[in-house]
Design an enzyme around this catalytic site. Structure first.
Site, short mmCIF file in Angstrom:
data_model
loop_
_atom_site.label_atom_id
_atom_site.label_comp_id
_atom_site.label_asym_id
_atom_site.label_seq_id
_atom_site.Cartn_x
_atom_site.Cartn_y
_atom_site.Cartn_z
CB SER A 38 27.39 31.73 43.97
OG SER A 38 26.99 31.60 42.63
CG HIS A 94 30.33 32.30 47.35
ND1 HIS A 94 29.56 33.32 47.86
CD2 HIS A 94 30.29 32.43 46.00
CE1 HIS A 94 29.05 34.02 46.86
NE2 HIS A 94 29.48 33.51 45.73
CE LYS A 108 31.41 36.42 46.15
NZ LYS A 108 30.51 37.45 45.66
N1 PMP Z 1 32.99 33.72 41.61
C1 PMP Z 1 31.83 33.47 42.24
C2 PMP Z 1 31.45 32.05 42.53
C3 PMP Z 1 31.01 34.53 42.63
O1 PMP Z 1 29.84 34.28 43.24
C4 PMP Z 1 31.41 35.86 42.34
C5 PMP Z 1 30.59 37.06 42.74
N2 PMP Z 1 29.31 36.90 43.03
C6 PMP Z 1 32.61 36.06 41.68
C7 PMP Z 1 33.38 34.97 41.35
C8 PMP Z 1 33.06 37.44 41.31
O2 PMP Z 1 33.55 38.14 42.38
P1 PMP Z 1 33.62 39.72 42.41
O3 PMP Z 1 32.38 40.22 43.06
O4 PMP Z 1 34.85 40.01 43.21
O5 PMP Z 1 33.76 40.21 41.01
#
Ligand code: PMP
Length: 439
Positions: free
Chosen positions: A212, A240, A271
């Site tokens: 991310s 992502h 997302k």
């Molecule tokens: N996995 C990754 C790689 C993320 O970047 C994120 C959120 N930034 C999540 C899981 C968690 O997702 P959520 O916002 O739905 O809690």
């Protein structure tokens, strides 16, 4: 010690030594967090604090903050659907039909026909037998790992994995070994050792599909080969990736044509799917087991109807308008090339997440603020999310960004980058980036 005079009566409450230091409060750490002279105090005093900034109006590619319109180059709204009229209508219709919330867990009163529809649609879309929904992506990964990896098992986890995979490791009774980021030789040494010393242990390799902060991909072919060789399961967090990359937006494994070889894939609706919630797909038996044993699924209320309807509408659009993915990929290439030709370091990003490295933390905050004043919102990312001295502006793009908005982002970066010495005229790194490659 002399007892205070209680007029002949013994005290009934606890006896306190008046000379003793007051007991430490569990909240002392909170007071210290912003203590005068500390990092955060300095950042606040310099008016550089970049977090929790309120957005007053959000129109997808633009937002209004503090009365100023800015280009949004720091959201995860990859398909640009948060303000799509079709999606908004679907959310409103779900409120009209089902009300605003489910007021219970999926296990009990929180399953709507909409949840079942979405699980079926996603399983089909991702070419897997079954799907289970969770109320956030974070809860998905935490619950999935806790449910699947139990005492006696071993989790092999990439060091750069998202915090929710780490949370899963912490609540799981399984042992975790963390291999260096994307370093398959390092992973192999752990797989060899555990296979030798504990041949009976169940093994799962857990990795982000797209990382991310860097926007890079996991080495799925290499991971599949190792998982096969050592009899380990392979789990990808595709938060992502699904709705972003791969065949029709089917995520990281599909970039390599290896969907069938990945055992479990998770994703988020926060997302590309413009909503809130998460999911995991895999074989029927495993998914049913997770549905019945993941604490974050059983003991927490289910996704509200409007959130589920939003995802269904986004999935319809993703399937009907695959050109959105082409545009997103084209934008990502354009921006990467643009940053590089200005002299910025964007690591080896391969997706619409493009980090722009600016150096140490205070520099990042100042750079972030100057960019905002120049009309561009990004995310300042500092250690421990990135290595020391590698603080960055995390930029990310939407299929709906216009060419002129993208050019304005590059122009703002050029102006602020030159002012801060991160780049120099002629498209080269600036003086602030000369020491060890970092500012
Ligand atoms: N996995 C990754 C790689 C993320 O970047 C994120 C959120 N930034 C999540 C899981 C968690 O997702 P959520 O916002 O739905 O809690």
């Amino acid at each position: 010690m002399t007892l205070p005079d209680f007029h002949g009566q013994q005290p009934t409450g606890p006896q306190v030594d008046p000379e003793a230091r007051p007991p430490a409060s569990i909240f002392d750490k909170a007071a210290r967090f912003f203590e005068p002279g500390g990092d955060w105090d300095k950042v606040h005093k310099a008016d550089l604090y970049p977090f929790f900034r309120a957005i007053e109006v959000s129109e997808g590619t633009t937002a209004t903050m503090n009365g100023q319109e800015v280009i949004m180059a720091g959201s995860n709204n990859y398909l640009g659907l948060t303000n799509d009229p079709r999606v908004k209508e679907a959310a409103k219709a779900a409120v009209d039909k089902y009300g605003t919330g489910c007021t219970g867990s999926r296990f009990l009163n929180g399953t709507l026909d909409l949840h079942l529809d979405l699980e079926e649609r996603l399983a089909t879309f991702l070419r897997k037998e079954a799907c289970v929904l969770f109320s956030t992506g974070y809860m998905t990964n935490q619950g999935l790992i806790q449910a699947v990896a139990q005492r006696g098992d071993v989790i092999f986890s990439d060091k750069d994995n998202h915090a929710c995979i780490i949370a899963g490791q912490q609540v799981s009774a399984a042992e975790t070994v963390r291999y260096r980021h994307n370093d398959l030789d390092h992973l192999r040494t752990f797989l060899e050792r555990i296979s030798r010393e504990r041949p009976e242990a169940g093994k799962i390799i857990a990795t982000d599909g797209v990382f991310s902060m860097s926007g890079t991909l996991a080495n799925v072919p290499g991971l599949v080969a190792l998982a096969d060789e050592f009899g380990a399961a392979l789990f990808l967090d595709d938060a992502h990736s699904v709705g972003v990359i791969g065949d029709g937006g089917r995520g990281t494994a599909s970039v390599f044509g290896l969907e069938a070889e990945v055992d479990l894939t998770s994703g988020t609706f926060s997302k590309s799917f413009s909503s809130l919630g998460g999911f995991a797909v895999g074989d029927q038996t495993v998914i049913e087991y997770v549905r019945h044993t993941a604490s974050t699924h059983i003991f927490s209320a289910s996704m509200p109807p409007s959130a589920v309807a939003t995802v269904l509408a986004c999935l319809d659009i993703l399937e009907a308008e695959p050109e959105r993915l082409d545009r997103l990929a084209e934008i990502a290439d354009f921006m990467r090339d643009g940053f590089r030709s200005l002299g910025f370091d964007v690591w080896n990003s391969e997706t619409p997440i493009i980090p722009v490295v600016v150096g140490e933390m205070y520099r990042a905050f100042a750079f972030w603020k100057d960019l905002l004043e120049a009309g561009v919102f990004t995310n300042a990312v500092i250690p421990p999310a990135v290595p020391p001295g590698q603080s960055l502006m995390r930029t990310s793009y939407m299929a709906t960004h216009s060419d002129s908005e993208l050019q304005r982002v590059l122009d703002a970066f050029e102006k602020v980058g030159l002012e801060h010495g991160i780049i120099a005229p002629g498209g080269v790194p600036g003086p602030a980036m000369q020491t060890n490659g970092t500012a």
